[in-house]
Design a protein around this motif. Structure first.
Motif, PDB file in Angstrom:
ATOM      1  N   PRO A 230       9.590  -0.382   4.674  1.00 32.57           N
ATOM      2  CA  PRO A 230      11.040  -0.426   4.452  1.00 32.57           C
ATOM      3  C   PRO A 230      11.427  -0.207   2.990  1.00 32.57           C
ATOM      4  CG  PRO A 230      10.354  -2.216   5.883  1.00 32.57           C
ATOM      5  CD  PRO A 230       9.103  -1.596   5.351  1.00 32.57           C
ATOM      6  N   ALA A 231      12.573   0.448   2.798  1.00 29.48           N
ATOM      7  CA  ALA A 231      13.107   0.683   1.456  1.00 29.48           C
ATOM      8  C   ALA A 231      14.615   0.430   1.504  1.00 29.48           C
ATOM      9  CB  ALA A 231      12.778   2.098   0.991  1.00 29.48           C
ATOM     10  N   GLY A 232      15.396   1.265   0.846  1.00 27.95           N
ATOM     11  CA  GLY A 232      16.842   1.107   0.880  1.00 27.95           C
ATOM     12  C   GLY A 232      17.372   0.004   0.004  1.00 27.95           C
ATOM     13  N   ASP A 233      16.543  -0.515  -0.912  1.00 26.79           N
ATOM     14  CA  ASP A 233      16.939  -1.606  -1.805  1.00 26.79           C
ATOM     15  C   ASP A 233      16.038  -1.539  -3.031  1.00 26.79           C
ATOM     16  OD1 ASP A 233      18.435  -4.549  -1.710  1.00 26.79           O
ATOM     17  OD2 ASP A 233      16.559  -4.579  -2.833  1.00 26.79           O
ATOM     18  N   PRO A 234      16.533  -1.869  -4.218  1.00 29.82           N
ATOM     19  CA  PRO A 234      15.687  -1.791  -5.416  1.00 29.82           C
ATOM     20  C   PRO A 234      14.443  -2.663  -5.359  1.00 29.82           C
ATOM     21  CG  PRO A 234      17.991  -1.934  -6.044  1.00 29.82           C
ATOM     22  CD  PRO A 234      17.939  -2.162  -4.557  1.00 29.82           C
ATOM     23  N   ALA A 235      14.412  -3.667  -4.483  1.00 37.51           N
ATOM     24  CA  ALA A 235      13.270  -4.574  -4.403  1.00 37.51           C
ATOM     25  C   ALA A 235      12.271  -4.184  -3.317  1.00 37.51           C
ATOM     26  CB  ALA A 235      13.750  -6.006  -4.150  1.00 37.51           C
ATOM     27  N   ARG A 236      12.524  -3.082  -2.602  1.00 40.98           N
ATOM     28  CA  ARG A 236      11.682  -2.725  -1.460  1.00 40.98           C
ATOM     29  C   ARG A 236      11.007  -1.377  -1.656  1.00 40.98           C
ATOM     30  NH1 ARG A 236      16.380  -3.712   2.975  1.00 40.98           N
ATOM     31  NH2 ARG A 236      16.565  -5.985   2.797  1.00 40.98           N
ATOM     32  N   GLY A 237       9.831  -1.259  -1.086  1.00 36.47           N
ATOM     33  CA  GLY A 237       9.140   0.016  -1.113  1.00 36.47           C
ATOM     34  C   GLY A 237       7.648  -0.151  -1.058  1.00 36.47           C
ATOM     35  N   VAL A 238       6.923   0.917  -1.407  1.00 42.75           N
ATOM     36  CA  VAL A 238       5.466   0.889  -1.489  1.00 42.75           C
ATOM     37  C   VAL A 238       5.074   0.461  -2.898  1.00 42.75           C
ATOM     38  CG1 VAL A 238       3.344   2.230  -1.352  1.00 42.75           C
ATOM     39  CG2 VAL A 238       5.205   2.680   0.266  1.00 42.75           C
ATOM     40  N   PHE A 239       4.302  -0.600  -2.991  1.00 47.11           N
ATOM     41  CA  PHE A 239       3.904  -1.147  -4.289  1.00 47.11           C
ATOM     42  C   PHE A 239       2.482  -0.783  -4.665  1.00 47.11           C
ATOM     43  CE2 PHE A 239       7.681  -3.448  -3.461  1.00 47.11           C
ATOM     44  CZ  PHE A 239       8.113  -4.029  -4.643  1.00 47.11           C
ATOM     45  N   GLY A 240       1.611  -0.570  -3.673  1.00 51.82           N
ATOM     46  CA  GLY A 240       0.221  -0.282  -3.970  1.00 51.82           C
ATOM     47  C   GLY A 240      -0.385   0.692  -2.987  1.00 51.82           C
ATOM     48  N   LEU A 241      -1.296   1.527  -3.480  1.00 53.01           N
ATOM     49  CA  LEU A 241      -1.999   2.500  -2.659  1.00 53.01           C
ATOM     50  C   LEU A 241      -3.496   2.379  -2.888  1.00 53.01           C
ATOM     51  CD1 LEU A 241       0.102   5.700  -3.463  1.00 53.01           C
ATOM     52  CD2 LEU A 241       0.119   4.471  -1.274  1.00 53.01           C
ATOM     53  N   ALA A 242      -4.275   2.750  -1.867  1.00 51.65           N
ATOM     54  CA  ALA A 242      -5.727   2.871  -2.004  1.00 51.65           C
ATOM     55  C   ALA A 242      -6.188   3.991  -1.083  1.00 51.65           C
ATOM     56  CB  ALA A 242      -6.429   1.569  -1.651  1.00 51.65           C
ATOM     57  N   PHE A 243      -6.992   4.910  -1.611  1.00 48.92           N
ATOM     58  CA  PHE A 243      -7.576   5.987  -0.827  1.00 48.92           C
ATOM     59  C   PHE A 243      -9.092   5.889  -0.911  1.00 48.92           C
ATOM     60  CE2 PHE A 243      -3.361   7.548  -0.674  1.00 48.92           C
ATOM     61  CZ  PHE A 243      -3.299   8.448   0.390  1.00 48.92           C
ATOM     62  N   ARG A 244      -9.753   5.864   0.265  1.00 43.88           N
ATOM     63  CA  ARG A 244     -11.211   5.781   0.259  1.00 43.88           C
ATOM     64  C   ARG A 244     -11.834   7.166   0.101  1.00 43.88           C
ATOM     65  NH1 ARG A 244     -11.455   4.908   6.428  1.00 43.88           N
ATOM     66  NH2 ARG A 244     -12.335   6.868   7.172  1.00 43.88           N
ATOM     67  N   ASP A 245     -11.060   8.207   0.384  1.00 43.18           N
ATOM     68  CA  ASP A 245     -11.442   9.595   0.170  1.00 43.18           C
ATOM     69  C   ASP A 245     -10.144  10.384   0.074  1.00 43.18           C
ATOM     70  OD1 ASP A 245     -10.553  10.045   2.876  1.00 43.18           O
ATOM     71  OD2 ASP A 245     -12.536   9.478   3.604  1.00 43.18           O
ATOM     72  N   ARG A 246     -10.201  11.698   0.134  1.00 44.19           N
ATOM     73  CA  ARG A 246      -8.986  12.475  -0.084  1.00 44.19           C
ATOM     74  C   ARG A 246      -8.072  12.535   1.134  1.00 44.19           C
ATOM     75  NH1 ARG A 246      -8.273  17.724   1.143  1.00 44.19           N
ATOM     76  NH2 ARG A 246      -7.109  17.962  -0.817  1.00 44.19           N
ATOM     77  N   THR A 247      -8.451  11.923   2.241  1.00 47.45           N
ATOM     78  CA  THR A 247      -7.587  11.956   3.426  1.00 47.45           C
ATOM     79  C   THR A 247      -7.162  10.579   3.917  1.00 47.45           C
ATOM     80  OG1 THR A 247      -9.532  12.063   4.878  1.00 47.45           O
ATOM     81  CG2 THR A 247      -8.517  14.152   4.237  1.00 47.45           C
ATOM     82  N   HIS A 248      -7.999   9.554   3.789  1.00 47.23           N
ATOM     83  CA  HIS A 248      -7.724   8.245   4.381  1.00 47.23           C
ATOM     84  C   HIS A 248      -7.195   7.267   3.343  1.00 47.23           C
ATOM     85  CE1 HIS A 248     -10.648  10.107   7.148  1.00 47.23           C
ATOM     86  NE2 HIS A 248      -9.960   9.480   8.081  1.00 47.23           N
TER      87      HIS A 248
END
Length: 351
Positions: A230-248
């Protein structure tokens, strides 16, 4: 499932090595807390080198370093960073690291050390009052990027080819327009992550949709995809990412305000971030950091102020395994998993 992953999951299942200050329900697994001696600092930057060595970066311009598994921490803070907010740190080994200070205008700076933090060089100071840098990431020991919130309607990307000794702004022509209110979150040092020699992903929030932008050419051209977080607000969104390879990959986030719920706080991709699927049983609250467990294809940890969650099926389902507060998490190939957060907290999983 590799032997190191199996060992780590065994720790999570049994609680072996749990520290007395872990603040978890009886019978639940926990991190082994490591006393940093700095309860006045919040560490959102973390670079795990191996089971013995790790770097922490946080408030008050603080950088700590351990080379003995967290038994002792040395204050190696850059003198020129005093009073700045250090939110990300990337380490090439136990002696070489790059730290990012965030903020508007010249508060955004990058520092590099080659001698374990004994000396630091300021290699970048932002001169644009409209820029605000959030995260830094490296492909290898020479090539790396740093990202700023949108400037003139597009995210700004810095590039280095010499390990962070010098930086240049990349052309914005390959960056899609930002949404109104869209920005990155400097919450865990994981709003910009890499996998392999050329792939990099950028996480966003604050706009109408929480997006992940992907570049397959070291930041020169980008494509943007909406996630289910969910987003639509300054406090919401994606905060962290992790990729184990270039696709997953795994995305975590939600709403960082403690009094707000965070449904659908995690999502997964199997096509390099072109499409995202919500976790069927996601973390129960906002999560700011995520890391794949080493030498495996299905295990990962997500952390946030209210706890740590474990997935053993690639991010489709999660279960809470610790209630301690952490902002960021990082795992290494030799099986070292570290976490850090508020009040000087740092921890490592024990085998």
């Amino acid at each position: 499932m590799g032997p190191v992953v199996a060992a780590l999951l065994g720790v999570l299942a049994s609680g072996t090595g749990a520290g007395p200050a872990a603040a978890t329900p009886a019978g639940q697994p926990a991190w082994q807390l490591k006393d940093t001696g700095r309860t006045d600092v919040r560490f959102r930057g973390l670079a795990a080198v191996d089971r013995s060595a790790a770097w922490l970066a946080g408030t008050k311009g603080t950088v700590l370093r351990t080379t003995d598994g967290g038994r002792r921490w040395r204050d190696v803070s850059p003198p020129a960073a005093a009073g700045l907010e250090l939110r990300d740190i990337e380490a090439f080994d136990a002696r070489r690291a790059v730290a990012l200070a965030i903020g508007e205008g010249d508060a955004s700076r990058i520092f590099r050390t080659d001698d374990g933090g004994a000396t630091w060089t300021e290699s970048f100071r932002n001169a644009d009052p409209k820029a605000f840098y959030d995260c830094v990431a490296f492909f290898d020991s020479r090539h790396g990027l740093a990202m700023s919130d949108p400037v003139d309607g597009r995210f700004r990307i810095l590039s280095t080819r010499d390990g962070g000794r010098s930086w240049s702004v990349l052309p914005s022509s390959g960056m899609p327009p930002a949404q109104s209110g869209e920005a990155g979150f400097a919450a865990s040092g994981q709003c910009l992550v890499t996998s392999g020699p050329k792939d990099v992903w950028l996480a966003t929030g604050g706009g109408a949709s929480a997006r992940v932008l992907h570049s397959a050419d070291r930041g020169r051209t980008w494509t943007a995809s909406a996630t289910t977080v969910p987003a639509g607000d300054p406090a919401r969104g994606v905060f962290g990412l992790a990729f184990r390879d270039r696709t997953h990959g795994i995305a975590v986030g939600g709403d960082y305000r403690a009094d707000q719920p965070s449904p659908r706080a995690a999502a997964v991709t199997g096509d390099a971030g072109r499409t995202w699927t919500p976790s069927t049983a996601g973390p129960p609250a906002y999560r700011s950091g995520v890391a794949w467990l080493p030498r495996g294809r299905a295990g990962a940890l997500a952390v946030g102020p209210t706890g740590t969650d474990l997935t053993t099926d690639g991010g489709r389902t999660w279960r809470t395994v610790d209630s301690g507060s952490y902002d960021t998490v990082d795992c290494t190939r030799d099986g070292g998993c570290w976490a850090a957060g508020e009040q000087g907290r740092a921890a490592r999983l024990e085998r």
